[in-house]
Design a protein around this motif. Structure first.
Motif, PDB file in Angstrom:
ATOM      1  N   SER A  32       0.807  -1.229   0.000  1.00  0.00           N
ATOM      2  CA  SER A  32       0.000   0.000   0.000  1.00  0.00           C
ATOM      3  C   SER A  32       0.836   1.272   0.000  1.00  0.00           C
ATOM      4  CB  SER A  32      -0.927   0.003   1.225  1.00  0.00           C
ATOM      5  OG  SER A  32      -0.171   0.151   2.411  1.00  0.00           O
ATOM      6  N   ALA A  34       4.779   3.460  -0.901  1.00  0.00           N
ATOM      7  CA  ALA A  34       6.177   3.606  -1.318  1.00  0.00           C
ATOM      8  C   ALA A  34       6.905   4.220  -0.134  1.00  0.00           C
ATOM      9  CB  ALA A  34       6.280   4.509  -2.535  1.00  0.00           C
ATOM     10  N   PHE A  61       4.142   6.971   1.421  1.00  0.00           N
ATOM     11  CA  PHE A  61       3.035   7.553   0.650  1.00  0.00           C
ATOM     12  C   PHE A  61       2.503   6.513  -0.318  1.00  0.00           C
ATOM     13  CE2 PHE A  61       4.898   8.243  -3.548  1.00  0.00           C
ATOM     14  CZ  PHE A  61       6.264   8.173  -3.279  1.00  0.00           C
ATOM     15  N   SER A  62       1.286   6.739  -0.774  1.00  0.00           N
ATOM     16  CA  SER A  62       0.641   5.788  -1.679  1.00  0.00           C
ATOM     17  C   SER A  62       0.594   6.330  -3.097  1.00  0.00           C
ATOM     18  CB  SER A  62      -0.791   5.506  -1.206  1.00  0.00           C
ATOM     19  OG  SER A  62      -0.769   4.968   0.088  1.00  0.00           O
ATOM     20  N   ALA A  63       0.408   5.424  -4.034  1.00  0.00           N
ATOM     21  CA  ALA A  63       0.224   5.828  -5.432  1.00  0.00           C
ATOM     22  C   ALA A  63      -1.136   6.495  -5.582  1.00  0.00           C
ATOM     23  CB  ALA A  63       0.304   4.612  -6.342  1.00  0.00           C
ATOM     24  N   VAL A  64      -1.200   7.469  -6.469  1.00  0.00           N
ATOM     25  CA  VAL A  64      -2.495   7.993  -6.911  1.00  0.00           C
ATOM     26  C   VAL A  64      -2.538   7.803  -8.421  1.00  0.00           C
ATOM     27  CG1 VAL A  64      -2.728   9.636  -5.030  1.00  0.00           C
ATOM     28  CG2 VAL A  64      -1.654  10.369  -7.155  1.00  0.00           C
TER      29      VAL A  64
END
Lengths: 67, 261
Positions: A32, A34, A61-64
């Motif tokens: 979930s 990086a 942080f997560s991908a969007v």
């Protein structure tokens, strides 16, 4: 123990703790996020070997994907 | 290939050419450029407008989606009469009318692993702009950039979190003059294909200017590349649209990456 900064907050963690161990400690699903260590994104395949050092600055942080 | 500008073009593009490191040479590079824009939604419709207005010679717009009422607050190229029409075709028609130096082509298809090779072998772009709206397509575009040796200019936003980066495949590093770019990670190195996104983007809200900021960065980075300016490849920039703050991090290469290694 060493001091590590995670998303701006200081924490005392065991010396030589790995990124994978930090994620497990915080109950974060590895897929979930990086992970940034000192302004470099560390590939997920290295998390179990990457040992943190005192004063490391970590960010998760997560991908969007919207556009 | 264009080797000179006419009087109209000298006036039209004068503000761009007044930049010393753009000049007539950079403008000619824009006029001779051929790029692909994947996704003609919030990001893509603005990227396409900037590229066309700047004189990019060939722009391929790729999207199978149709204009919807809820698009209008942030997709300013479209108006209510465009609803239910294909975005790529509407955008191409409008941009073609306004920008006679650009040839705008619409491809009303959804890019898939089955159709990308035929399409990219046909259109042969020199750069890709990833303006898509889903993770699977972003993974595919990253793979195309690696396989086809194309620089990638990618942006994304969901709610108040924006991300953009420029990626240059390792095979391209020696072909770019005036750069000290080192090998760096691709999108898959940062976000492997099994990554989990916090929410589906269709469930997230977003404000129009926040999308515009990400699209502007993406278009600017791409134009800097085309005119021969230095571009910082391999750095992921994150934008917090609520705090209006930026952060950035180097995209380290994953030596086990199944896409770029």
């Amino acid at each position: 123990m060493i001091e590590i900064h995670i998303n701006g907050e200081s924490q005392q963690l065991a010396a030589n703790i790995t990124l994978a161990e930090i994620l497990a400690l915080k109950h974060i699903t590895p897929q979930s996020v990086a992970v940034v260590v000192n302004h470099t994104i560390i590939p997920r395949s290295q998390w179990s070997q990457h040992q943190c050092q005192a004063d490391d600055q970590l960010e998760f942080f997560s991908a969007v994907s919207g556009g | 290939m264009k080797t000179s500008l006419n009087d109209h073009q000298y006036i039209l593009y004068s503000k761009q050419m007044l930049l010393a490191d753009v000049s007539e040479q950079g403008q000619l590079a824009l006029l001779n450029a051929n790029v692909a824009v994947v996704g003609v939604g919030g990001l893509g419709q603005l990227v396409a407008q900037y590229l066309a207005a700047a004189g990019v010679g060939q722009i391929h717009l790729i999207d199978d989606d149709k204009v919807a009422l809820s698009n209008l607050p942030r997709q300013l190229l479209f108006n209510p009469t465009d609803i239910e029409s294909n975005k790529a075709h509407v955008a191409a028609d409008k941009l073609q009318q306004r920008n006679r130096d650009s040839k705008i082509s619409a491809h009303s298809i959804r890019l898939t692993s089955d159709n990308y090779q035929l399409l990219f072998n046909t259109i042969s772009p020199q750069a890709i702009f990833d303006c898509s709206d889903n993770f699977a397509t972003r993974q595919l575009i990253n793979r195309i950039a690696v396989e086809q040796h194309l620089p990638l200019f990618s942006a994304a936003i969901s709610a108040d979190q924006g991300q953009w980066f420029a990626y240059l495949p390792e095979s391209m590093l020696t072909k770019i003059p005036r750069t000290n770019t080192r090998p760096h990670g691709c999108y898959h190195c940062v976000f492997p294909a099994d990554s989990l996104l916090s929410q589906n983007c269709s469930e997230m809200g977003v404000l129009g200017p926040a999308v515009g900021i990400m699209a502007s960065m993406q278009a600017l980075a791409g134009m800097n590349y085309i005119v021969g300016r230095h571009v910082e490849f391999g750095v992921l920039h994150r934008f917090d649209a609520k705090r209006l703050s930026w952060s950035k991090a180097t995209m380290a290469m994953d030596k086990h990456c199944c896409v770029c290694r």
